[in-house]
Scaffold this motif. Structure first.
Motif: not given
Ligand SMILES: Nc1nc2c(ncn2[C@@H]2O[C@H](COP(=O)(O)OP(=O)(O)OP(=O)(O)O)[C@@H](O)[C@H]2O)c(=O)[nH]1
Ligand SMILES: [Mg+2]
Lengths: 91, 623
Positions: B17-20, B37-39, B127, B154
């Motif tokens: 959830g880093k990008t979120s 691996g999205v970002t 959550d 996030a």
């Molecule tokens: N319910 C919930 N979902 C979350 C939360 N934070 C992120 N998500 C979900 O988790 C998934 C991954 O979130 P990203 O923000 O893409 O994760 P990331 O860490 O950036 O992933 P990479 O870029 O692949 O390393 C997405 O489907 C988001 O909608 C949260 O706090 N609560």
């Protein structure tokens, strides 16, 4: 968590069938025949949570050669090929 | 005194959830999806804390360690260690964890501590953890780890309030905290020891109910079934391509009649002459004919976004791993290739998650063969002009079926090319391992889907307004000048520059059944594939004179033989007609050679496929 489970023989996770559950005994990268070096393979497995004492369960397997497998490792699910899973010795 | 900018970095395991969090803090709209691996890039954003401190925050690719095994992980490692040229090391590292799955993040965090950077552990997705009955003793965890711990959600409004408050508190006393960097790559036994330590800390501070996500298990029982899973995957793709053709039609008809009415209005109000011709033939027939395809583009993105957000992509990669392996492709290549159906550019970027250089290169070389959304206008135009819209077997639309066939042709040729690469260039190749986390399913979030679609639609319209528009101005100019001499009886366009260029190229393209109008459309079509549709619209509109208020599709149906139309479809399966894709290939491979290789191999395939299609069609009497 226990490392020893005397009642069952040790075997590589790469040979386990779907539904198998067990505990990781040790890692033995040399036996896997992976394209990675032993150290690299072992590091990657540990980084994904495959350490001694972790509970594993084989949840799913692919169609071709029943490969790869989806393994539950404690609280996450990881997909690996059987070739690399040969390095994970379970019982 | 104005405080200096505070530099934060978001580090953590993939999909935590880093990008979120980045989006929530900065109000950005970076891509979020439910697979690891999205970002794959570093992105900086800015915000102001409640107490008025200016902050810069950097979003980074997810990683399980600082070893940097693949290009995306190297970006994170270099940034955290301050190796990236011209970058300041972050003042504070936010280590972002998925609270439902702490093992790997805590291990990473113990490793990160050695860099000596001040750090905070952010327990994100709190959550979901709460819903599953996972409880975390935050205070104790903070004491055990020796650093501040904060929870966050996030994706919920106000879900980052605690983090903002903590940032303010910490920023006041930061300077004193930084320590020397003692990080070096961990040995296997050190890794094992840190994981043990992490597991011990988790056992002390976190209580996990023995209740894994039952929904995920139930869905996976179907979706990951060895046979059933593949059937589901095929069905999803089939419905996706059928839908692009069938469901978008009403909206497209609406746009089409809007542009028609607008064209007639221009013709009726403006006096005959160059301005009228420019607006009607250049702008409305040209750019308008591309914008009409917006509904289809939106639909294909909608499908891909839904699959990504739901968490299906990693499953598809699992199902396809061995099957793609037969063609010399790595399982991790599946997600980049599937996103290439939308556009090859993000697809090629996404190959950064593939650590093996050869696997990555093969994937980059074949990504442009996946039928990207820019081909949709070309395919749709030709199919609706030449293929009857009847149903086969009662429920499948024949036009949709041909469209599906074109997609299959693209996929098949990609697999064949990949197989040939493996066979001829990489013979001593041992398959690189496939290891991928399969995240729990998540309900797709309306807001993030809406943002994704909005971003894509905007990009498409901006392109129509810039690249395509300027190409149209050029074509209109070439097709209108020089003007015919007084008293000429042939269509005005026969005297134009465009006709001269087209006729000069015609001998080269005659063997594949292309006339000079197509030759004219193909050249600006090098900039972007849709331009060809717009260019044909303009060329035929000018040629047809005033009566050509009719649709470009109907014009084509009268001017082209079926063989020419089929040959054009075959051409577009392969043709390397996208300058931006070539530029990205050059950047991602760091070599002009691979860009040139892609260009020429695709061009050769395009010509060969068209030649074959045309001659077979003519032989069968479609000439
Ligand atoms: N319910 C919930 N979902 C979350 C939360 N934070 C992120 N998500 C979900 O988790 C998934 C991954 O979130 P990203 O923000 O893409 O994760 P990331 O860490 O950036 O992933 P990479 O870029 O692949 O390393 C997405 O489907 C988001 O909608 C949260 O706090 N609560
Ligand atoms: Mg991200």
């Amino acid at each position: 968590m226990t490392n020893t489970n005397d009642t069952r023989p040790h075997m590589p996770l790469g040979l386990a069938q779907r539904g198998y559950t067990g505990v990781i005994q040790h890692l033995s990268a040399r036996e896997a025949g992976s394209a990675l070096s032993d150290i690299e393979l072992e590091s990657r497995l540990i980084e994904l949570g495959f350490v001694e004492g972790a509970r594993v369960e084989v949840l799913h397997e692919g169609l071709v050669g029943r490969d790869p497998i989806a393994v539950r490792v404690d609280s996450i699910t990881i997909a690996v090929r059987r070739r690399e899973a040969m390095a994970i010795i379970v019982a | 005194m104005e405080l200096p900018l505070l530099h934060l970095a978001l580090v953590g395991t993939p999909n935590s959830g880093k990008t979120s969090l980045f989006n929530a803090l900065t109000g950005s709209r970076q891509k979020v999806a439910n697979y690891p691996g999205v970002t794959v890039e570093r992105k900086e954003g800015f915000f102001v804390t409640p107490q008025g401190r200016q902050v810069s925050v950097v979003d980074l690719p997810g990683t399980y360690s600082l070893r940097g095994r693949s290009p995306d992980e190297e970006i994170t490692r270099d940034f955290v260690l301050g190796k990236a040229s011209g970058e300041t090391v972050p003042d504070l590292v936010l280590c972002v964890a998925d609270s439902t799955n702490l093992r790997l993040t805590i291990r990473l965090l113990l490793e990160l501590k050695r860099t000596g950077r001040p750090m905070v552990l952010v327990l994100n997705m709190f959550d979901i953890a709460a819903r599953r009955g996972i409880t975390v003793d935050v205070e104790r965890l903070a004491k055990e780890l020796g650093l501040p711990v904060v929870t966050s959600i996030a994706v919920r409004k106000g879900g980052t309030a605690d983090l903002l408050k903590l940032t303010d508190e910490i920023s006041a006393r930061l300077a004193a905290e930084a320590e020397a960097n003692s990080w070096r790559a961990l040995s296997v036994s050190e890794l094992r020891a840190t994981q043990r330590e992490a597991d011990r800390i988790i056992a002390d501070c976190v209580s996990l109910p023995a209740r894994p996500d039952t929904w995920t298990a139930r869905i996976d029982a179907v979706v990951l079934h060895p046979v059933g899973g593949l059937i589901v995957l095929t069905l999803i793709l089939f419905v996706m391509f059928q839908a692009v053709f069938a469901w978008a039609q009403p909206a497209m008809d609406l746009l089409k009649s809007g542009f028609d009415a607008f064209g007639e209005f221009v013709q009726a109000t403006l006096p005959d002459g160059l301005l009228q011709s420019f607006l009607q033939n250049g702008v409305i027939s040209g750019v308008g004919s591309v914008i009409v395809f917006l509904p289809q583009i939106i639909l294909i993105f909608l499908f891909i976004l839904l699959l990504e957000d739901f968490g299906y992509m990693a499953r598809a990669a699992f199902l396809m791993d061995r099957i793609m392996g037969g063609a010399g492709l790595h399982g991790r290549a599946f997600i980049p290739l599937l996103s290439s159906f939308a556009c090859a550019i993000p697809g090629i970027m996404a190959t950064r998650v593939i650590d093996n250089k050869r696997d990555r290169l093969t994937t980059i070389l074949i990504a442009p063969l996946m039928t990207c959304s820019a081909r949709i206008p070309v395919y749709t135009l030709i199919i609706s002009a030449f293929i009857p819209a009847r149903d086969v077997w009662g429920f499948i639309n024949l036009q949709g079926l041909v469209m599906f066939g074109l997609y299959v042709a693209g996929i098949t040729s990609a697999l064949v090319v990949s197989f040939l690469i493996k066979f001829f260039m990489l013979r001593d190749y041992a398959p690189a391992p496939f290891m991928l986390e399969l995240p729990d399913y998540k309900m797709p979030r309306l807001k993030s889907i809406a943002i994704g679609i909005y971003t894509r639609a905007k990009m498409f319209l901006v392109r129509a307004g810039t690249t395509i528009f300027s190409m149209m101005v050029l074509i209109w100019f070439l097709a209108s000048f020089p003007q015919p001499p007084a008293g000429a009886t042939e269509p005005a366009i026969d005297f134009s520059l465009a006709a001269m260029i087209g006729k000069a190229l015609e001998p080269l393209l005659a063997p594949v059944g292309f006339n000079w109008q197509i030759a004219v459309a193909l050249i600006p079509g090098m900039a972007a594939r849709e331009v060809a549709v717009a260019a044909l619209g303009t060329v035929y509109a000018i040629e047809g004179g005033k009566e050509a208020a009719e649709q470009i599709g109907q014009v084509l149906a009268t001017k082209w033989s079926l063989a020419t139309a089929l040959s054009m479809l075959a051409w577009y399966i392969f043709a390397p007609q996208c300058a931006s894709t070539l530029a990205v290939i050059r950047r991602e491979t760091g070599s002009w050679t691979w860009m040139a290789v892609t260009f020429f191999y695709m061009l050769v395939l395009a010509y060969a496929a068209s030649l074959l299609t045309y001659n077979v069609a003519v032989a069968l009497g479609a000439g």
